[in-house]
Design an enzyme around this catalytic site. Structure first.
Site, mmCIF file in Angstrom:
data_model
loop_
_atom_site.group_PDB
_atom_site.id
_atom_site.type_symbol
_atom_site.label_atom_id
_atom_site.label_comp_id
_atom_site.label_asym_id
_atom_site.label_seq_id
_atom_site.Cartn_x
_atom_site.Cartn_y
_atom_site.Cartn_z
ATOM 1 N N ASP A 1 -30.749 -15.070 -23.841
ATOM 2 C CA ASP A 1 -31.480 -15.080 -25.102
ATOM 3 C C ASP A 1 -32.706 -14.229 -24.868
ATOM 4 O O ASP A 1 -33.312 -14.258 -23.786
ATOM 5 C CB ASP A 1 -31.878 -16.489 -25.527
ATOM 6 N N GLY B 1 -32.078 -2.871 -32.276
ATOM 7 C CA GLY B 1 -33.143 -3.840 -32.553
ATOM 8 C C GLY B 1 -34.497 -3.180 -32.722
ATOM 9 O O GLY B 1 -34.675 -2.234 -33.493
ATOM 10 N N LYS C 1 -33.259 2.982 -19.255
ATOM 11 C CA LYS C 1 -33.474 1.756 -20.014
ATOM 12 C C LYS C 1 -32.925 0.560 -19.257
ATOM 13 O O LYS C 1 -33.585 -0.480 -19.147
ATOM 14 C CB LYS C 1 -32.811 1.846 -21.397
ATOM 15 N N ARG D 1 -33.601 -7.024 -20.193
ATOM 16 C CA ARG D 1 -32.243 -7.470 -19.858
ATOM 17 C C ARG D 1 -31.834 -6.960 -18.478
ATOM 18 O O ARG D 1 -31.206 -7.674 -17.699
ATOM 19 C CB ARG D 1 -31.252 -7.015 -20.919
#
Length: 205
Positions: A74, A159, A181, A187
């Site tokens: 999450d 996003g 990235k 993440r």
């Protein structure tokens, strides 16, 4: 079952997200499955008020449902000038029916007039790993610090990436190439932190 036929469920319907995890974690000799590929159509409601709570909830529930080793996460955007919002509500910011563009435009509107030095923010991700019987094997955090730009730039990522500016690069997250990235993202850092637990689980330890 041999090592080469081991399966890992990544608790998402998004093939791109599963592929991102596969790229970050490297060749583990496993099959990476999305929820759709595992035959899961009912989503686990994210009812917790923390990233960790929701990640654990999803990992353990989907593992129990499928009998598969399960990786869930999450994540969201925490903006200091907004008291940490949108936080766990990042994907639902603005209410039902809003698009990613709607959400970051709403964010920019809320920050109108806020000077650059007060637009500090971070992407925060918590990954959780659950055994096939639903037992929690561990969690890991990843954070990427940045600043909310005055307007969107770049067409990569997804996003809030177009408005998340990285001063050390002079680029938004949406302007970075995929490899960079993955290396510095929230993440990517959470995945790297949980990798040892995943390796142990795959080795049966």
């Amino acid at each position: 079952m041999t090592h080469l036929t081991r399966r890992l469920l990544v608790a998402t319907h998004n093939k791109g997200k599963a592929r991102e995890y596969a790229e970050i974690l490297g060749d583990l000799g496993i099959a990476w499955l999305t929820l759709d590929e595992a035959g899961v159509s009912d989503d686990v409601a994210e009812t917790e008020d923390t990233f960790r709570g929701n990640a654990v909830l999803k990992a353990t529930a989907y593992a129990q449902q499928t009998g598969l080793l399960t990786l869930a996460d999450d994540s969201g955007l925490e903006v200091d000038a907004l008291g940490g919002r949108p936080g766990v509500l990042s994907a639902r910011y603005g209410g039902p029916g809003t698009t990613a563009v709607d959400r970051y435009q709403l964010l920019l509107a809320e920050l109108a007039g806020v000077p650059t030095e007060r637009r500090t923010a971070r992407f925060h991700c918590v990954a959780a790993l659950a055994a096939p019987d639903g037992a929690l094997l561990g969690t890991a955090d990843g954070v990427c610090e940045g600043v909310i730009a005055l307007g969107p730039s770049g067409d990569g990522g997804f996003g809030y990436d177009p408005v998340f500016y990285l001063p050390q690069y002079g680029l938004t997250m949406a302007q970075l190439d995929a490899a960079e990235k993955n290396r510095i993202s929230h993440r990517g850092r959470a995945a790297a932190a949980i990798a040892p637990q995943l390796h142990r689980a795959l080795a049966g330890r």
